[in-house]
Design an enzyme around this catalytic site. Structure first.
Site, PDB file in Angstrom:
ATOM      1  N   GLY A  45      -3.425   3.693  -0.271  1.00  0.00           N
ATOM      2  CA  GLY A  45      -3.135   2.517   0.790  1.00  0.00           C
ATOM      3  C   GLY A  45      -4.209   1.513   0.399  1.00  0.00           C
ATOM      4  N   GLN A  50      -9.983  -5.495   1.370  1.00  0.00           N
ATOM      5  CA  GLN A  50     -10.430  -4.735   0.285  1.00  0.00           C
ATOM      6  C   GLN A  50     -10.341  -5.620  -1.021  1.00  0.00           C
ATOM      7  OE1 GLN A  50      -8.225  -1.027   1.687  1.00  0.00           O
ATOM      8  NE2 GLN A  50     -10.128  -0.054   0.644  1.00  0.00           N
ATOM      9  N   CYS A  98     -12.203   6.105   1.173  1.00  0.00           N
ATOM     10  CA  CYS A  98     -11.853   4.881   1.087  1.00  0.00           C
ATOM     11  C   CYS A  98     -12.212   4.242  -0.044  1.00  0.00           C
ATOM     12  CB  CYS A  98     -12.598   4.227   2.307  1.00  0.00           C
ATOM     13  SG  CYS A  98     -12.268   2.234   2.472  1.00  0.00           S
ATOM     14  N   LEU A  99     -11.560   3.513  -0.721  1.00  0.00           N
ATOM     15  CA  LEU A  99     -11.842   2.727  -2.061  1.00  0.00           C
ATOM     16  C   LEU A  99     -13.040   1.985  -1.677  1.00  0.00           C
ATOM     17  CD1 LEU A  99      -8.371   1.934  -3.728  1.00  0.00           C
ATOM     18  CD2 LEU A  99      -9.685   3.843  -4.347  1.00  0.00           C
ATOM     19  N   HIS A 140      -5.631   4.334   9.134  1.00  0.00           N
ATOM     20  CA  HIS A 140      -7.139   3.963   8.281  1.00  0.00           C
ATOM     21  C   HIS A 140      -6.815   2.556   7.822  1.00  0.00           C
ATOM     22  CE1 HIS A 140     -10.032   5.052   5.126  1.00  0.00           C
ATOM     23  NE2 HIS A 140      -9.541   3.945   4.608  1.00  0.00           N
ATOM     24  N   GLU A 141      -5.475   1.980   7.308  1.00  0.00           N
ATOM     25  CA  GLU A 141      -5.659   0.765   6.825  1.00  0.00           C
ATOM     26  C   GLU A 141      -5.715  -0.322   7.738  1.00  0.00           C
ATOM     27  OE1 GLU A 141      -5.830   0.510   3.634  1.00  0.00           O
ATOM     28  OE2 GLU A 141      -5.542   2.565   3.447  1.00  0.00           O
ATOM     29  N   HIS A 144      -9.062  -1.468   8.625  1.00  0.00           N
ATOM     30  CA  HIS A 144      -9.568  -2.618   7.685  1.00  0.00           C
ATOM     31  C   HIS A 144      -9.295  -3.953   8.169  1.00  0.00           C
ATOM     32  CE1 HIS A 144     -11.214  -0.266   4.355  1.00  0.00           C
ATOM     33  NE2 HIS A 144     -10.064   0.470   4.464  1.00  0.00           N
TER      34      HIS A 144
HETATM   35 CO    CO Z   1     -10.072   2.323   3.312  1.00  0.00          CO
END
Ligand code: CO
Length: 184
Positions: A45, A50, A98-99, A140-141, A144
């Site tokens: 995701g 991000q 998480c990236l 989670h997304e 953000h």
């Molecule tokens: Co993340």
């Protein structure tokens, strides 16, 4: 095109992202590039903050996790202006990463089902229940878009333990196999 991924400490990750309209400049390209960026970094995701855009847009493709969890098979979807309307079900722990926080994984507790309203890439509105790992990825997304990171959701004790590591990551002390963007 592959975007660099913003890393914890970057101010865009802490803003509440803005809704967009159909006329948002270059939207189709941005969505395609977000998928490319997500695939390049092996994520499941990616939310627009991000890639340093404070807009309410997120892309998901559960394919990399589908071998472990067949429910994710074919779960590839774009969410524009999403709004979580309802949570239900037992909370369960799931190991998240998480990236934007390379190298950190934590067990996070979240509800198992959500009702979400969103627009697809054609700006057609949908209202849909998701459960299990799909609901997990979406929450989670969605965080953000609200300026929340998964490490905000650990216990106070874990937070203390993680603090120094997160500061180090924000200053560039990490390794990642993808392009990143840290705050100077
Ligand atoms: Co993340």
């Amino acid at each position: 095109m592959i975007y660099p991924v913003t890393i914890i400490g970057h101010p865009t990750l802490r803003k509440r992202a803005e809704e967009i309209t159909k006329d948002y400049p270059d939207l189709e390209n941005i969505i395609n590039n977000m998928y490319d960026t997500m695939y390049d970094s092996d994520g499941v995701g990616l939310a627009a903050p991000q890639i340093n855009k404070s807009i309410r847009l997120m892309v998901i493709d559960g394919a990399p996790m589908a071998e472990d969890d067949p429910s994710l098979e074919g779960f590839k979807q774009t969410f524009i202006n999403p709004e979580i309307l309802e949570h239900k079900g037992e909370e369960f722990l799931f190991n998240e990463g998480c990236l934007s926080i390379p190298g950190i994984r934590e067990d996070i507790s979240r509800p198992s089902e959500i009702l979400i309203r969103y627009m697809d890439e054609d700006f057609i509105e949908h209202e849909e229940w998701f459960d299990g790992v799909k609901a997990r990825i979406l929450q989670h997304e969605y965080d953000h878009l609200e300026g929340i990171l998964f490490t905000d959701r650990v216990s106070p004790l874990r937070k203390k333990i993680l603090k120094g590591k997160l500061v180090a990551i924000s200053k560039g002390k990490f390794t990642a196999q993808y392009k990143t963007l840290i705050t100077k």
